[in-house]
Scaffold this motif. Structure first.
Motif, PDB file in Angstrom:
ATOM      1  N   VAL A 130      15.624 -33.477 -22.859  1.00 25.49           N
ATOM      2  CA  VAL A 130      15.806 -33.236 -24.283  1.00 25.49           C
ATOM      3  C   VAL A 130      14.942 -34.219 -25.057  1.00 25.49           C
ATOM      4  O   VAL A 130      14.666 -35.323 -24.603  1.00 25.49           O
ATOM      5  N   VAL A 131      14.509 -33.768 -26.226  1.00 24.04           N
ATOM      6  CA  VAL A 131      13.710 -34.598 -27.120  1.00 24.04           C
ATOM      7  C   VAL A 131      14.468 -34.724 -28.434  1.00 24.04           C
ATOM      8  O   VAL A 131      14.560 -33.757 -29.191  1.00 24.04           O
ATOM      9  N   PRO A 132      15.070 -35.895 -28.681  1.00 25.89           N
ATOM     10  CA  PRO A 132      15.759 -36.094 -29.967  1.00 25.89           C
ATOM     11  C   PRO A 132      14.776 -36.550 -31.039  1.00 25.89           C
ATOM     12  O   PRO A 132      13.949 -37.420 -30.811  1.00 25.89           O
ATOM     13  N   ILE A 133      14.861 -35.909 -32.185  1.00 28.95           N
ATOM     14  CA  ILE A 133      14.020 -36.296 -33.322  1.00 28.95           C
ATOM     15  C   ILE A 133      14.952 -36.650 -34.472  1.00 28.95           C
ATOM     16  O   ILE A 133      15.754 -35.823 -34.914  1.00 28.95           O
ATOM     17  N   TRP A 134      14.838 -37.889 -34.934  1.00 30.57           N
ATOM     18  CA  TRP A 134      15.664 -38.363 -36.034  1.00 30.57           C
ATOM     19  C   TRP A 134      15.060 -37.861 -37.333  1.00 30.57           C
ATOM     20  O   TRP A 134      13.868 -38.045 -37.596  1.00 30.57           O
ATOM     21  N   ILE A 135      15.884 -37.215 -38.162  1.00 34.11           N
ATOM     22  CA  ILE A 135      15.415 -36.655 -39.427  1.00 34.11           C
ATOM     23  C   ILE A 135      16.398 -37.002 -40.538  1.00 34.11           C
ATOM     24  O   ILE A 135      17.553 -37.313 -40.281  1.00 34.11           O
TER      25      ILE A 135
ATOM     26  N   SER B  27       8.543 -38.878 -24.274  1.00 39.47           N
ATOM     27  CA  SER B  27       9.579 -38.923 -25.312  1.00 39.47           C
ATOM     28  C   SER B  27      10.890 -38.238 -24.946  1.00 39.47           C
ATOM     29  O   SER B  27      11.817 -38.243 -25.752  1.00 39.47           O
ATOM     30  N   SER B  28      10.974 -37.658 -23.779  1.00 35.33           N
ATOM     31  CA  SER B  28      12.191 -36.915 -23.435  1.00 35.33           C
ATOM     32  C   SER B  28      13.175 -37.792 -22.666  1.00 35.33           C
ATOM     33  O   SER B  28      12.809 -38.821 -22.099  1.00 35.33           O
ATOM     34  N   PHE B  29      14.409 -37.337 -22.671  1.00 32.70           N
ATOM     35  CA  PHE B  29      15.484 -38.005 -21.961  1.00 32.70           C
ATOM     36  C   PHE B  29      16.164 -36.980 -21.059  1.00 32.70           C
ATOM     37  O   PHE B  29      16.285 -35.814 -21.438  1.00 32.70           O
ATOM     38  N   PRO B  30      16.622 -37.416 -19.886  1.00 35.67           N
ATOM     39  CA  PRO B  30      17.317 -36.451 -19.017  1.00 35.67           C
ATOM     40  C   PRO B  30      18.685 -36.112 -19.583  1.00 35.67           C
ATOM     41  O   PRO B  30      19.343 -36.951 -20.201  1.00 35.67           O
ATOM     42  N   PHE B  31      19.083 -34.874 -19.389  1.00 37.77           N
ATOM     43  CA  PHE B  31      20.415 -34.438 -19.777  1.00 37.77           C
ATOM     44  C   PHE B  31      20.951 -33.556 -18.677  1.00 37.77           C
ATOM     45  O   PHE B  31      20.269 -32.627 -18.234  1.00 37.77           O
ATOM     46  N   LEU B  32      22.145 -33.853 -18.216  1.00 37.65           N
ATOM     47  CA  LEU B  32      22.762 -33.098 -17.132  1.00 37.65           C
ATOM     48  C   LEU B  32      23.873 -32.226 -17.683  1.00 37.65           C
ATOM     49  O   LEU B  32      24.739 -32.696 -18.420  1.00 37.65           O
ATOM     50  N   PHE B  33      23.849 -30.949 -17.311  1.00 43.00           N
ATOM     51  CA  PHE B  33      24.919 -30.029 -17.666  1.00 43.00           C
ATOM     52  C   PHE B  33      25.851 -29.930 -16.470  1.00 43.00           C
ATOM     53  O   PHE B  33      25.403 -29.898 -15.327  1.00 43.00           O
ATOM     54  N   LYS B  34      27.136 -29.854 -16.711  1.00 43.56           N
ATOM     55  CA  LYS B  34      28.109 -29.811 -15.623  1.00 43.56           C
ATOM     56  C   LYS B  34      28.091 -28.493 -14.868  1.00 43.56           C
ATOM     57  O   LYS B  34      28.444 -28.440 -13.715  1.00 43.56           O
ATOM     58  N   GLY B  35      27.708 -27.430 -15.504  1.00 42.41           N
ATOM     59  CA  GLY B  35      27.719 -26.135 -14.839  1.00 42.41           C
ATOM     60  C   GLY B  35      26.492 -25.341 -15.209  1.00 42.41           C
ATOM     61  O   GLY B  35      25.602 -25.813 -15.909  1.00 42.41           O
ATOM     62  N   GLU B  36      26.440 -24.109 -14.742  1.00 37.27           N
ATOM     63  CA  GLU B  36      25.316 -23.233 -15.025  1.00 37.27           C
ATOM     64  C   GLU B  36      25.153 -23.000 -16.517  1.00 37.27           C
ATOM     65  O   GLU B  36      24.077 -23.024 -17.040  1.00 37.27           O
TER      66      GLU B  36
END
Length: 170
Positions: free
Chosen positions: A35-40, A133-142
């Motif tokens: 994911v890429v968070p952009i502060w706005i 600029s991205s960060f890993p994000f894990l989803f628990k399921g499909e």
């Protein structure tokens, strides 16, 4: 270039920055994503929120006026490309098409995204910028459940730009 989608928009209080979270469309293994968070700012968040929800007002807002001007000049938004970053600041191009040619304009990512979303134009990010600029994000399921999305939004509500290192002010 990597196609992007808006994963979520977390709108904070009036005097606090909001977070636009982008995710590559083609993400790899199930349950994992970058994911890429952009502060706005709040105004930018409102404009993107209106574009995501397809909100129309009786009178045109600034981005709607811009699109109306482009349309009357026989141009349209072709795409938006995030091409660079410096610290937590991102740089974008708004790509217009007019008469068979492409016109590239320098733009703030928030403005370019608000315009691209209004015309259903694709969003892209350069691979090098995504990697940096991205960060890993894990989803628990499909699939994401409402509960998981709420947990992610809670996570975003409790982080600040300072959590990602030094931030240069505009």
């Amino acid at each position: 270039m990597v196609p992007l989608k808006v994963l979520t928009l977390v709108v904070a209080g009036q005097n606090q920055p909001s977070v636009l979270v982008l995710q590559p469309v083609e993400e790899t293994p199930a349950g994992k994503a970058r994911v890429v968070p952009i502060w706005i700012g709040p105004t930018e968040a409102a404009q993107i929120g209106m574009a995501l929800e397809h909100v129309k007002f009786a009178r045109p807002m600034t981005h709607d006026l811009m699109l109306d001007a482009l349309t009357n000049l026989d141009a349209r938004v072709d795409s938006m490309v995030i091409y660079g970053s410096k610290g937590q600041m991102f740089f974008a191009h708004l790509v217009l098409s007019q008469g068979g040619r492409l016109i590239t304009l320098d733009a703030r990512p928030s403005d370019a995204i608000a315009l691209a979303l209004r015309q259903d134009a694709p969003l892209y990010i350069e691979e090098t910028v995504l990697d940096a600029s991205s960060f890993p994000f894990l989803f628990k399921g499909e699939k994401q459940t409402e509960e998981e999305l709420a947990a992610f939004k809670t996570f975003l509500d409790h982080i600040s730009p300072e959590d990602f290192g030094d931030i240069e002010q505009l």
